[in-house]
Each structure stands twice: as C-alpha cells, then as structure tokens.
Design an enzyme around this catalytic site. Structure first.
Site, mmCIF file in Angstrom:
data_model
loop_
_atom_site.group_PDB
_atom_site.id
_atom_site.type_symbol
_atom_site.label_atom_id
_atom_site.label_comp_id
_atom_site.label_asym_id
_atom_site.label_seq_id
_atom_site.Cartn_x
_atom_site.Cartn_y
_atom_site.Cartn_z
ATOM 1 N N ASN A 41 8.695 -5.158 15.465
ATOM 2 C CA ASN A 41 8.845 -6.448 14.777
ATOM 3 C C ASN A 41 9.933 -6.421 13.705
ATOM 4 O OD1 ASN A 41 7.679 -5.053 12.645
ATOM 5 N ND2 ASN A 41 5.888 -6.391 12.457
ATOM 6 N N LEU A 42 10.563 -5.250 13.504
ATOM 7 C CA LEU A 42 11.681 -5.071 12.576
ATOM 8 C C LEU A 42 11.314 -5.344 11.126
ATOM 9 C CD1 LEU A 42 14.636 -6.538 14.692
ATOM 10 C CD2 LEU A 42 13.893 -4.156 14.472
ATOM 11 N N GLN A 88 1.839 -0.324 9.723
ATOM 12 C CA GLN A 88 2.150 -0.327 8.299
ATOM 13 C C GLN A 88 1.884 1.108 7.855
ATOM 14 O OE1 GLN A 88 3.004 0.049 5.209
ATOM 15 N NE2 GLN A 88 2.893 -2.132 4.765
ATOM 16 N N SER A 129 -2.773 9.885 11.081
ATOM 17 C CA SER A 129 -2.200 10.419 9.842
ATOM 18 C C SER A 129 -3.169 11.354 9.146
ATOM 19 C CB SER A 129 -1.853 9.256 8.909
ATOM 20 O OG SER A 129 -1.571 9.706 7.599
ATOM 21 N N TYR A 153 -4.644 2.587 4.042
ATOM 22 C CA TYR A 153 -3.856 3.116 5.147
ATOM 23 C C TYR A 153 -4.660 4.145 5.936
ATOM 24 C CZ TYR A 153 -0.296 5.730 7.672
ATOM 25 O OH TYR A 153 0.421 6.369 8.655
ATOM 26 N N VAL A 192 8.394 10.151 -0.731
ATOM 27 C CA VAL A 192 8.852 10.935 -1.879
ATOM 28 C C VAL A 192 10.203 11.606 -1.649
ATOM 29 C CG1 VAL A 192 7.470 12.968 -1.210
ATOM 30 C CG2 VAL A 192 8.191 12.670 -3.599
ATOM 31 N N ILE A 193 10.429 12.224 -0.496
ATOM 32 C CA ILE A 193 11.698 12.921 -0.303
ATOM 33 C C ILE A 193 12.882 11.956 -0.285
ATOM 34 C CG2 ILE A 193 13.055 14.241 1.387
ATOM 35 C CD1 ILE A 193 10.673 16.043 1.802
#
Length: 312
Positions: A41-42, A88, A129, A153, A192-193
C-alpha cells in the site's frame, strides 16, 4: 534457492514487497525464473526500490491494502508461494495508531490467510517478531517460550501467529512462522540503527531512551536467506527465531556508531519508554539446525559498510 520445485518456476506473492525487508527479498527472488507479484500500500514502502525489476518485467507491482479483501484475493490468483511481510512494523507507530496496527496486522493477516487457502497456495511464510515474546526474565529466548506481548505491535504479531496456526490446523494450509529479531540494513528507517546513523551524519548527538537495553541485531541478508529457506521447507507449524544469538547493549552500539569515521557526536540519555522491550536475545538453535543458517560472530559486522552506503 531460486527454485522451489526443481526446474519448475512458480508464482510468488510478496506482501509488503516495497518495504525494507520486502524489497531485499524481492531482489533476491528476482535472480531466479519465478514469477513475482508484489502487493504493497506504499504507506512505508517505496515503489522506486522495485522500479528496475518492474521495467524488466521480472516483477508485477500491485498497489493495494491488506485490509481490502478483494485486493488481496485478486493478487493471490494463481500463486503457489506467499511471503507475508506487510505490516505496521514499528512499535511506537503501532502504539500511536492502534487501529491501523490492528486492522493491518490482524485483519490483514486474516485476509491473506483466507485468500491463500481459497487459492490453493502451497506454502505461506509469515514474518512474526521477537516483540511477540514481550519482556522476558532470561535470555536467550527459545521458541517454546510463552508469548506475552508487552505492546500493541507484539500483540498483533502474536494474534497473526495464532490465526496462522488455526488456518493450518483447520484447512491444512502449510504455514511457516519466522520470529525476527531487530533487523538492520540498507534502506531501513525509523529504527535505532538508521536513526542513529542519520543523526551522526548530521552531527547531532545520539538519543538513548533508558540505557539498559540489550538487543539482538540481525542483518537483512540473513533474514532474506531464512525466508527463502523457510519457503522451501514444511515446518509443521513450528516457529523459528531469526537472529544473531548475541546480545548487544544499546550503549555499546552507541560506542560503535561514535567510532565511525567522521561521526563526531555525543550520547544523550533520556527517560525510558515504557512500551519498549528492554532485553531480548534469540536462541538460534532451531535456525541453525532446521534452516541450516549460521549468524556472523559479530552481529554489527555490517555497520561500517552501512555507514558508508548511507553517507553516499
């Protein structure tokens, strides 16, 4: 790994294929002869990452949303293998817009599973995740650890896993689940990186929230290899961690960033953010034995190359 069925090319759908991990995966898959369809969906992805592959006819791009069941069903036509990456995928973003994270990560995953089952897909690889585990009392974390997500999440990814398992048990859809640690590499943002490298490029001090975090960083190249191996295997529903198996403190990461050539920046400590998991290291035994993949000895081995690439 470019073929899934000997010399017979297959049709592959990659949801989220214009995103960070997705684009790396699509470029790797395009080295073979398989037909590749991307649905994105970009919202976070960028179509230009796939522009050359589109122009060459190696990839067909569909701009569509997982929450639109008709769009998912249309993209799934004739597909044998699915890599479901679209989500997301940002912890703070999921907290700030819980409606979008739920409808995309849970309802969207349900739509993908339903369409895959109806289309007779042979195998689906779902990217979960490490956030699904939540805060743990000891590391490394093996796949049999109870899922107890700490934030929205993680909850959405745990729910996606449960729906994967339910659809597999009910309809026989072959689903592989990979639980990714903190992935980094070229083209990433809002983690973070990339945030710290960007700040260092601009000469701005690094900002560290809390300071006690221990993170398992894994390169996007290893994740792509794991995805492709998982698509080749019937894992019988067993999830597999994909990580380095090594814990890196964010303070030591900051030191590595500060030591990069030209990175003349300080470190500023800020109050911890309560939604973030502070300690995670993956047990990668299953990744080694089942997928046959060995992580590098230094999980940040690509940091210097990434620094140079991002500067360019």
């Amino acid at each position: 790994l470019s073929k899934y069925k000997g010399t017979v090319a297959v049709k592959i759908l990659v949801t989220g294929g214009a995103g960070f991990i997705g684009a790396h995966l699509v470029h790797a898959l395009a080295q073979g002869d398989d037909e590749i369809v991307v649905l994105d969906n970009l919202r976070r992805g960028r179509r230009e990452k796939l522009e050359a592959l589109e122009q060459s006819g190696q990839v067909r791009f569909i701009e569509g949303d997982l929450r639109d069941s008709d769009a998912v069903r249309d993209a799934m036509q004739g597909v044998q293998r699915v890599f479901h990456l679209a989500a997301q995928s940002n912890v703070l973003g999921a907290v700030s817009d819980m409606d979008y994270s739920f409808t995309t990560n849970v309802v969207g995953t349900y739509n993908v599973l339903q369409a895959a089952q109806a289309a007779g897909v042979e195998r689906l690889v779902f990217t979960s995740s490490r956030e699904a585990y939540g805060e743990v009392d000891r590391v490394p974390v093996a796949e049999d650890r109870l899922l107890a997500p700490k934030n929205a999440y993680g909850a959405s990814k745990a729910a996606g896993e449960h729906y994967c398992r339910a659809v597999q048990n009910t309809f026989g859809l072959d689903v592989s689940v990979l639980r990714l640690a903190n992935v980094y590499g070229e083209g990433d943002k809002d983690r973070v990186i990339p945030i710290w490298l960007d700040r260092a490029h601009r000469g701005e001090d690094l900002e560290l929230y809390g300071g006690d975090q221990v993170i398992d960083f894994v390169t996007v190249g290893l994740v792509v290899a794991a995805l492709r191996r998982a698509a080749d295997l019937s894992l019988n529903g067993q999830p597999i961690n994909v990580g380095s198996g090594i814990g890196t403190t964010l303070k030591s990461l900051a030191t590595r960033v500060q030591a990069l050539p030209g990175a003349n920046v300080g470190l500023r400590l800020l109050p911890a953010r309560s939604v973030e998991v502070t300690h995670f290291v993956a047990d990668v035994t299953r990744m080694r034995t089942v997928l046959g993949l060995e992580p590098p000895g230094d999980p940040l081995s690509e940091l210097s190359a990434l620094w140079v690439a991002e500067r360019g």
